[in-house]
Design a protein around this motif. Structure first.
Motif, PDB file in Angstrom:
ATOM      1  N   VAL A 242       0.846  -1.197   0.000  1.00 22.04           N
ATOM      2  CA  VAL A 242       0.000   0.000   0.000  1.00 22.04           C
ATOM      3  C   VAL A 242       0.882   1.249   0.000  1.00 22.04           C
ATOM      4  O   VAL A 242       0.626   2.208  -0.719  1.00 22.04           O
ATOM      5  CB  VAL A 242      -0.942  -0.012   1.231  1.00 22.04           C
ATOM      6  N   ALA A 243       1.972   1.195   0.786  1.00 18.57           N
ATOM      7  CA  ALA A 243       2.875   2.344   0.868  1.00 18.57           C
ATOM      8  C   ALA A 243       3.496   2.637  -0.502  1.00 18.57           C
ATOM      9  O   ALA A 243       3.602   3.792  -0.914  1.00 18.57           O
ATOM     10  CB  ALA A 243       3.968   2.049   1.885  1.00 18.57           C
ATOM     11  N   ARG A 244       3.861   1.557  -1.208  1.00 18.93           N
ATOM     12  CA  ARG A 244       4.455   1.727  -2.532  1.00 18.93           C
ATOM     13  C   ARG A 244       3.465   2.395  -3.488  1.00 18.93           C
ATOM     14  O   ARG A 244       3.774   3.335  -4.197  1.00 18.93           O
ATOM     15  CB  ARG A 244       4.882   0.362  -3.083  1.00 18.93           C
ATOM     16  N   ALA A 245       2.243   1.876  -3.430  1.00 21.19           N
ATOM     17  CA  ALA A 245       1.188   2.412  -4.282  1.00 21.19           C
ATOM     18  C   ALA A 245       0.940   3.871  -3.911  1.00 21.19           C
ATOM     19  O   ALA A 245       0.753   4.734  -4.767  1.00 21.19           O
ATOM     20  CB  ALA A 245      -0.081   1.599  -4.111  1.00 21.19           C
ATOM     21  N   ASP A 246       0.963   4.128  -2.609  1.00 18.59           N
ATOM     22  CA  ASP A 246       0.729   5.465  -2.104  1.00 18.59           C
ATOM     23  C   ASP A 246       1.805   6.417  -2.621  1.00 18.59           C
ATOM     24  O   ASP A 246       1.510   7.529  -3.074  1.00 18.59           O
ATOM     25  CB  ASP A 246       0.757   5.414  -0.561  1.00 18.59           C
ATOM     26  N   ALA A 247       3.085   5.961  -2.574  1.00 14.11           N
ATOM     27  CA  ALA A 247       4.199   6.784  -3.037  1.00 14.11           C
ATOM     28  C   ALA A 247       4.033   7.109  -4.520  1.00 14.11           C
ATOM     29  O   ALA A 247       4.229   8.254  -4.950  1.00 14.11           O
ATOM     30  CB  ALA A 247       5.512   6.040  -2.801  1.00 14.11           C
ATOM     31  N   ARG A 248       3.628   6.111  -5.271  1.00 11.10           N
ATOM     32  CA  ARG A 248       3.432   6.324  -6.704  1.00 11.10           C
ATOM     33  C   ARG A 248       2.345   7.358  -6.944  1.00 11.10           C
ATOM     34  O   ARG A 248       2.485   8.259  -7.763  1.00 11.10           O
ATOM     35  CB  ARG A 248       3.027   4.994  -7.354  1.00 11.10           C
ATOM     36  N   LEU A 249       1.254   7.204  -6.205  1.00 16.25           N
ATOM     37  CA  LEU A 249       0.137   8.133  -6.352  1.00 16.25           C
ATOM     38  C   LEU A 249       0.596   9.550  -6.027  1.00 16.25           C
ATOM     39  O   LEU A 249       0.228  10.505  -6.703  1.00 16.25           O
ATOM     40  CB  LEU A 249      -1.000   7.738  -5.407  1.00 16.25           C
ATOM     41  N   LYS A 250       1.406   9.651  -4.983  1.00 14.84           N
ATOM     42  CA  LYS A 250       1.878  10.951  -4.536  1.00 14.84           C
ATOM     43  C   LYS A 250       2.695  11.620  -5.635  1.00 14.84           C
ATOM     44  O   LYS A 250       2.516  12.798  -5.950  1.00 14.84           O
ATOM     45  CB  LYS A 250       2.721  10.790  -3.275  1.00 14.84           C
ATOM     46  N   SER A 251       3.613  10.858  -6.245  1.00 13.31           N
ATOM     47  CA  SER A 251       4.473  11.427  -7.294  1.00 13.31           C
ATOM     48  C   SER A 251       3.613  11.877  -8.476  1.00 13.31           C
ATOM     49  O   SER A 251       3.855  12.939  -9.069  1.00 13.31           O
ATOM     50  CB  SER A 251       5.523  10.409  -7.724  1.00 13.31           C
ATOM     51  N   GLU A 252       2.587  11.069  -8.770  1.00 13.46           N
ATOM     52  CA  GLU A 252       1.676  11.439  -9.856  1.00 13.46           C
ATOM     53  C   GLU A 252       0.967  12.744  -9.515  1.00 13.46           C
ATOM     54  O   GLU A 252       0.841  13.638 -10.348  1.00 13.46           O
ATOM     55  CB  GLU A 252       0.639  10.333 -10.074  1.00 13.46           C
ATOM     56  N   GLU A 253       0.531  12.829  -8.289  1.00 13.84           N
ATOM     57  CA  GLU A 253      -0.183  14.004  -7.819  1.00 13.84           C
ATOM     58  C   GLU A 253       0.693  15.241  -7.959  1.00 13.84           C
ATOM     59  O   GLU A 253       0.247  16.297  -8.429  1.00 13.84           O
ATOM     60  CB  GLU A 253      -0.541  13.825  -6.342  1.00 13.84           C
ATOM     61  N   GLU A 254       1.966  15.078  -7.560  1.00 18.41           N
ATOM     62  CA  GLU A 254       2.904  16.199  -7.639  1.00 18.41           C
ATOM     63  C   GLU A 254       3.080  16.666  -9.076  1.00 18.41           C
ATOM     64  O   GLU A 254       3.106  17.861  -9.362  1.00 18.41           O
ATOM     65  CB  GLU A 254       4.254  15.782  -7.050  1.00 18.41           C
ATOM     66  N   LYS A 255       3.175  15.678  -9.962  1.00 22.90           N
ATOM     67  CA  LYS A 255       3.328  16.006 -11.389  1.00 22.90           C
ATOM     68  C   LYS A 255       2.151  16.847 -11.862  1.00 22.90           C
ATOM     69  O   LYS A 255       2.304  17.872 -12.518  1.00 22.90           O
ATOM     70  CB  LYS A 255       3.381  14.713 -12.220  1.00 22.90           C
ATOM     71  N   VAL A 256       0.969  16.357 -11.514  1.00 20.19           N
ATOM     72  CA  VAL A 256      -0.259  17.044 -11.954  1.00 20.19           C
ATOM     73  C   VAL A 256      -0.292  18.448 -11.388  1.00 20.19           C
ATOM     74  O   VAL A 256      -0.601  19.413 -12.096  1.00 20.19           O
ATOM     75  CB  VAL A 256      -1.512  16.233 -11.514  1.00 20.19           C
ATOM     76  N   SER A 257       0.062  18.577 -10.112  1.00 21.68           N
ATOM     77  CA  SER A 257      -0.004  19.903  -9.492  1.00 21.68           C
ATOM     78  C   SER A 257       1.012  20.858 -10.125  1.00 21.68           C
ATOM     79  O   SER A 257       0.744  22.036 -10.289  1.00 21.68           O
ATOM     80  CB  SER A 257       0.219  19.793  -7.982  1.00 21.68           C
ATOM     81  N   LYS A 258       2.188  20.280 -10.502  1.00 18.83           N
ATOM     82  CA  LYS A 258       3.204  21.107 -11.171  1.00 18.83           C
ATOM     83  C   LYS A 258       2.677  21.623 -12.508  1.00 18.83           C
ATOM     84  O   LYS A 258       2.816  22.802 -12.849  1.00 18.83           O
ATOM     85  CB  LYS A 258       4.468  20.266 -11.413  1.00 18.83           C
ATOM     86  N   GLN A 259       2.055  20.690 -13.230  1.00 20.95           N
ATOM     87  CA  GLN A 259       1.496  21.081 -14.539  1.00 20.95           C
ATOM     88  C   GLN A 259       0.454  22.177 -14.358  1.00 20.95           C
ATOM     89  O   GLN A 259       0.393  23.139 -15.117  1.00 20.95           O
ATOM     90  CB  GLN A 259       0.860  19.866 -15.206  1.00 20.95           C
ATOM     91  N   TYR A 260      -0.343  21.977 -13.311  1.00 17.89           N
ATOM     92  CA  TYR A 260      -1.402  22.943 -13.021  1.00 17.89           C
ATOM     93  C   TYR A 260      -0.789  24.311 -12.710  1.00 17.89           C
ATOM     94  O   TYR A 260      -1.251  25.338 -13.209  1.00 17.89           O
ATOM     95  CB  TYR A 260      -2.224  22.429 -11.837  1.00 17.89           C
ATOM     96  N   GLN A 261       0.289  24.280 -11.906  1.00 21.70           N
ATOM     97  CA  GLN A 261       0.979  25.512 -11.548  1.00 21.70           C
ATOM     98  C   GLN A 261       1.524  26.209 -12.799  1.00 21.70           C
ATOM     99  O   GLN A 261       1.399  27.418 -12.968  1.00 21.70           O
ATOM    100  CB  GLN A 261       2.126  25.200 -10.577  1.00 21.70           C
ATOM    101  N   ASN A 262       2.131  25.414 -13.662  1.00 26.78           N
ATOM    102  CA  ASN A 262       2.688  25.951 -14.912  1.00 26.78           C
ATOM    103  C   ASN A 262       1.622  26.641 -15.741  1.00 26.78           C
ATOM    104  O   ASN A 262       1.818  27.747 -16.252  1.00 26.78           O
ATOM    105  CB  ASN A 262       3.321  24.824 -15.739  1.00 26.78           C
ATOM    106  N   LEU A 263       0.502  25.958 -15.857  1.00 23.35           N
ATOM    107  CA  LEU A 263      -0.612  26.510 -16.628  1.00 23.35           C
ATOM    108  C   LEU A 263      -1.071  27.831 -16.013  1.00 23.35           C
ATOM    109  O   LEU A 263      -1.335  28.803 -16.723  1.00 23.35           O
ATOM    110  CB  LEU A 263      -1.781  25.522 -16.643  1.00 23.35           C
ATOM    111  N   LYS A 264      -1.132  27.844 -14.691  1.00 27.30           N
ATOM    112  CA  LYS A 264      -1.583  29.027 -13.965  1.00 27.30           C
ATOM    113  C   LYS A 264      -0.654  30.209 -14.245  1.00 27.30           C
ATOM    114  O   LYS A 264      -1.097  31.312 -14.510  1.00 27.30           O
ATOM    115  CB  LYS A 264      -1.606  28.712 -12.465  1.00 27.30           C
ATOM    116  N   GLU A 265       0.653  29.881 -14.184  1.00 25.58           N
ATOM    117  CA  GLU A 265       1.638  30.941 -14.408  1.00 25.58           C
ATOM    118  C   GLU A 265       1.527  31.505 -15.819  1.00 25.58           C
ATOM    119  O   GLU A 265       1.651  32.709 -16.040  1.00 25.58           O
ATOM    120  CB  GLU A 265       3.044  30.377 -14.188  1.00 25.58           C
ATOM    121  N   LYS A 266       1.306  30.623 -16.768  1.00 23.75           N
ATOM    122  CA  LYS A 266       1.179  31.061 -18.166  1.00 23.75           C
ATOM    123  C   LYS A 266       0.006  32.003 -18.342  1.00 23.75           C
ATOM    124  O   LYS A 266       0.068  32.986 -19.049  1.00 23.75           O
ATOM    125  CB  LYS A 266       0.988  29.840 -19.068  1.00 23.75           C
ATOM    126  N   LEU A 267      -1.097  31.684 -17.682  1.00 23.35           N
ATOM    127  CA  LEU A 267      -2.295  32.512 -17.794  1.00 23.35           C
ATOM    128  C   LEU A 267      -2.051  33.856 -17.102  1.00 23.35           C
ATOM    129  O   LEU A 267      -2.567  34.868 -17.456  1.00 23.35           O
ATOM    130  CB  LEU A 267      -3.482  31.789 -17.144  1.00 23.35           C
TER     131      LEU A 267
END
Lengths: 267, 196
Positions: A242-267
């Motif tokens: 579960v911890a492994r899966a959790d870590a993977r999910l977390k990294s995915e989440e971070e990626k998405v949030s970074k992309q979101y941040q990038n988009l925000k900055e562009k706007l």
């Protein structure tokens, strides 16, 4: 109907009261349930064991029969000519008894007695020697029989002639048969099958495998019975997974949030 | 991983599995009803150890005789009846069912709200435990289980009038006991207020 206040007080408070029973209570119930199962299940197991034993016994008997059947059949075939020989020999006696020569009689009498002997002691080396001895005797026999015929011829009895005319034909024919019967006999012991059971110790790998397998089985049984599963025994740590899966999910989440941040900055 | 997931969502499913003596279904039924049924057993026999024995016997009977359960009434009602019968069987064995005590006329309590708010289940149990077994049994059956006097009479092998009189006496005694507890606790509260 309105409830009495005392009834109401006790019913409300005690009707809902749920004290926890000790764990021993369930264990007792489970133990008795299992006992019943075993009592019922035992019947099936005994039946299955019985069938298995019967099958094994059947197989063992079949195997034994297969081992002995071949030689047994061969023996019967070999003996057949011998049984034919026995009644024929006395027939030759009839004329020989009338023969005055005693030496011939003795040899003839020895002949039927030695023949069955030779069949019984086939495997012995001594019999070989005997047969070697007998062969000259048989050779001697032939002329004596011929002598008998010549004497009988002199008496000129027609029914006897018919009887005696057959032995000279049968004797030479029989002799090779008897020698043939003798020939394969030393091979007989070779035909015997020796069943040797060799116990091979189980390799350690197998033992380990089975123990692991048993562990998994035990846990499966726990699941089946609604008991807790001991993951440690199975060598699996669900928390880690579960911890492994959790870590993977977390990294995915971070990626998405970074992309979101990038988009925000562009706007 | 201590939690066992409810595998049988429908009661009918659960009963079907019980009929096949599925150990998971048995476990689930036990998990769901054991506490409530232990409470019931304690009410009848007084002590937890004996009550647990009755609980075990009751559950074994439930698992064995699940085929006798007709899906007309509720499953819990049926379980409850089995447990009550088991407890009554125990009391009958002990032959303590119908001992009598002399009672004074009960002093009536006008308001039960104080007791209602402050008495917890354990304290009520202690009070009920002080009743003679016969009174307690009739009171349990009538007031808490909701049996009629006719049902109680046939279950205990007594007449309806005996059941009624036993219930009346049980109530009287309980009123006295609750009143006594009421007075004592009020006194205690007053003392605490005075001392603070």
């Amino acid at each position: 109907m309105k409830k009495h206040p005392v009834d109401d007080l006790f019913a409300r408070k005690l009707g809902e009261w749920e004290p926890k029973p000790s764990s021993a209570a369930w264990e007792r119930i489970q133990a008795t349930q299992k006992k019943k199962e075993r009592r019922l299940g035992g019947w099936h197991w005994y039946a299955a064991a019985g069938v298995l034993v019967a099958m094994l016994a059947g197989y063992a008997v079949w195997q034994n029969q297969q081992g002995t059947q071949g030689p047994a059949m061969a023996q019967v075939e070999k003996r057949k000519p011998a049984t034919h020989q026995v009644p024929e020999v006395p027939s030759t006696k009839i004329p020989t008894e009338e023969v005055p020569q005693e030496s011939v009689n003795k040899e003839l009498r020895r002949f039927p007695t030695t023949l069955p002997d030779s069949h019984d002691q086939l495997a012995n080396v001594e019999t070989k020697q005997k047969t070697a001895e007998r062969e000259p005797a048989k050779q001697v026999l032939d002329p004596t029989v011929e002598i008998a015929y010549s004497e009988l011829d002199k008496k000129a009895t027609t029914p006897l002639e018919e009887n005696t005319s057959t032995p000279p034909n049968t004797h030479p024919a029989e002799r090779p048969e008897s020698t043939l019967a003798l020939a394969p006999t030393p091979e007989k012991p070779e035909n015997r099958t020796v069943i040797a059971r060799v116990e091979v110790p189980e390799s350690e790998d197998e033992a380990q495998k089975s123990s692991r397998f048993l562990k998994v089985l035990r846990q499966l049984k726990n699941i089946k019975e609604g008991e807790e599963v001991d993951w440690k025994e199975m060598g699996i740590n669900p928390k880690k997974m579960v911890a492994r899966a959790d870590a993977r999910l977390k990294s995915e989440e971070e990626k998405v949030s970074k992309q979101y941040q990038n988009l925000k900055e562009k706007l | 991983m201590g939690r066992i997931l409810p595998l049988f969502n429908q009661e009918a499913q659960l009963i079907k599995a019980l009929q096949k003596a599925d150990p998971r279904a048995q476990r689930q039924v036990y998990e769901k009803y054991s506490s409530r049924m232990l409470g019931l057993c304690i009410r009848y026999v007084g002590d937890k150890m004996t009550a647990e024995d009755i609980l075990v016997e009751g559950f074994m009977k439930i698992f064995d005789k699940i085929d006798q359960f007709k899906s007309e009434g509720s499953f819990e009602g049926w379980i409850r009846r089995v447990m009550v019968n088991e407890a009554l069987g125990y009391l009958r064995q002990r032959k303590r069912l119908l001992d009598d005590v002399e009672l004074d006329e009960a002093q009536s309590i006008a308001d039960y709200s104080y007791a209602d708010q402050n008495l917890n289940a354990e304290e009520l149990l202690q009070i009920i435990d002080r009743l003679p077994v016969g009174y307690r049994t009739v009171f349990n059956l009538y007031a808490i289980e909701g049996y009629s006097h006719a049902e109680i009479a046939s279950a205990l092998g007594i007449t309806e009038s005996t059941s009624k009189s036993q219930l009346h006496r049980a109530r009287t005694m309980l009123q006295q006991l609750v009143a006594a507890w009421d007075n004592e606790s009020k006194k205690k509260v007053d003392y605490e207020k005075a001392s603070s």
